[in-house]
Design a protein around this motif. Structure first.
Motif: not given
Lengths: 368, 368
Positions: A84-88, A93-100, A147-149, A240-251
């Motif tokens: 996240m910090d590296t993208v910011a 330019e982009m990262g792909h992860g998990y909000p937690p 920027k998040m998707f 505990v986790e009935p759903c779980g967004i994966l995030d793509c974040f962009v510089n």
């Protein structure tokens, strides 16, 4: 090459009698953009990697190579939780992860993470596009400078793996379980001990009795990691986790510099990835569950209603406490709760009632 | 303008000292492709139109205008049910509709249409991408001379609207209901009379008693049409139509003539539309249901278990009969049944168990 230089070169070439196709090429080449995207997980992580792979390949293909995205696995450029910090900062330019993974940076991130007893995947996806979720997610990630998707969803996860049975809420007293996020706070509230532990340490910890149970994702990931060899009971439902967004974040600068068509392609890539990840989880979790039960003799257990009620009460306390910490958290929580209250009566007569109806006692699939 | 003429013009313009930007424009204009897409429903049909609108606008934006798709509503170019033939013949490049409309052309289309007691929307989407559905759909639509994309899903639909209560399977004896597709055959099998009737004739038919009940889609569409003013009981679960693909079909020659990047954009547009339609249905059906119940005093009714079992038995006979008609139908049916058998045990412990757990008796959403 700058535009001014191209104009000179182009006009010169034309004056020399070269055709349009020859001097059009540099104009296209000049616009080629190369991005790097790093995942927060290992290459070939079952299904989890599908999101990032789909985003990278779709953008590259749909842009005709004008924007190519090269994919890196966890640690190849930055440590997983530094993505996240590296993208910011523009190192990626982009990262792909998990909000937690970003909850430590911002409390409101808890409500883009799985919320105990919250929304189903289908509901969360609807909330995201038609319940204000996308705008709120935009606010949250803007605070991290990206920027998040939405770019995948784990769908409902298992509760976890245990070698002893959980027969009532009393079974949670003193229970040591590897679990993070809001679920960990709920465990504490019912007298259990949540343990933060890298997944790699789980096998030894389960065998030595340092922990009594562990959660990871769902059947396909859990089996790939071998949890079915370490514990005999697999507990559900995934309260505990009935759903779980994966995030793509962009510089943000990289994103804003894109022409409008490439911005649209980046958006489309993430929508495509979002759906494909859920499709793959459902299909492969179903197969993995069957294999676990039939070939590996895993015992599937459901928590009983009284236990779930106690966990529900504790969850309500936890989510309200976490929501009260700041205005943005409150805004997100209120939005989710408002959507949840409206959608549940509909889900109950539509999805839930149908799922129950087809389990009634009649033959189906073969001629009788 | 042909390429040869452009080259002459471009070189000439350059020789006259014009900048690259001026003579680059015709090269882009030359590649512009304009497509026409017609829907099978009216402009602004709630949510149903979202699929086609999303496909058209995404393609146009993501291609930077190289491929523009102009959207037409039912009847603007072809009558609604002629859209498939018009696309196959090249009178339109794209159409947007619903597989049940094409069942008369090909029996196998029944299994891309809603299947009574079949898959949930989440399961059907997973089957489509990871259970062989996409390849089979490709085979089916190829027989109609078009390339097909999934492009929306109604999600689970209501069973229907009635002015009398359905208290047992005996209530179906002599019941006249507007219903099409496989559900109509099931009605016949339990002694009811399915009636094929344009939606526009439903109000008068319900009022005159010519029919006892009618189905349309789900809360948002049914309320927009005014069904809540014509009948007081809204019956669920939606055993007839637990999910319902919307289809986007493309003239094969037009599709094959696209460069690879535009093909990818067409694919992405449909995946985006597919997700967005489901998101919108879930969010708006929930709101419409609330409005119906609270403001219009509609009574929501659930068929009892014995009635559902009788309908389930009849459905099994019907789907097996329809599957036995030809090899492609059999192939589709077997694929769906195989997926269904594998996915149901997973859905039951994951989605279904979670939906039941959160309805247990504990407070949620407000601090207590």
């Amino acid at each position: 090459m700058k535009r001014r230089e191209f104009v000179k070169l182009g006009a010169g070439a034309a004056a020399l009698g070269l055709g349009a196709s020859q001097f059009a090429k540099p104009a296209i080449a000049q616009k080629k953009i190369e991005w790097k995207m790093q995942m927060t997980w290992a290459k070939n992580s079952p299904v989890l990697a599908t999101g990032a792979e789909t985003v990278a390949s779709y953008i590259t293909k749909a842009s005709g190579g004008r924007l190519t995205v090269k994919l890196y696995a966890a640690g190849e450029i930055a440590p997983p939780l530094q993505v996240m910090d590296t993208v910011a900062d523009g190192g990626l330019e982009m990262g792909h992860g998990y909000p937690p993974y970003w909850v430590g940076k911002l409390n409101a991130m808890n409500f883009l993470s799985p919320v105990p007893f919250g929304l189903t995947t289908q509901e969360q996806d609807a909330w995201y596009k038609f319940g204000g979720g996308e705008e709120l997610a935009g606010k949250v990630y803007a605070q991290l400078g990206v920027k998040m998707f939405r770019s995948g969803n784990t769908s409902v996860q298992g509760f976890g793996w245990f070698n002893k049975e959980l027969t009532s809420i009393d079974s949670f007293k003193g229970l040591k379980m590897r679990l993070g996020g809001l679920g960990a706070r709920v465990l504490s509230a019912v007298g259990a001990t949540p343990v933060a532990m890298p997944l790699g340490e789980v096998p030894q910890a389960l065998q030595s009795g340092a922990i009594d149970g562990a959660d990871f994702v769902g059947p396909v990931n859990d089996m790939a990691f071998g949890l079915h060899k370490l514990a005999k009971y697999y507990y559900w439902p995934g309260w505990v986790e009935p759903c779980g967004i994966l995030d793509c974040f962009v510089n943000i600068k990289a994103y804003e510099a894109l022409p409008d068509d490439l911005k649209e392609i980046v958006k489309g890539a993430n929508e495509y990835a979002n759906a494909l990840v859920v499709n793959e989880f459902v299909a492969k979790n179903a197969i993995a569950l069957k294999t676990m039960v039939e070939d590996h003799k895993v015992q599937i257990k459901l928590l009983d209603d009284d236990t779930l009620i106690a966990l529900g009460r504790a969850s309500n306390d936890v989510v309200n406490d976490v929501a009260s910490k700041d205005a943005l958290s409150r805004e997100l929580f209120d939005s989710i709760i408002k959507f949840r209250e409206t959608v549940i009566p509909y889900t109950n007569i539509s999805e839930l009632a149908f799922m129950k109806a087809r389990m009634l006692n009649f033959p189906y699939g073969k001629k009788v």
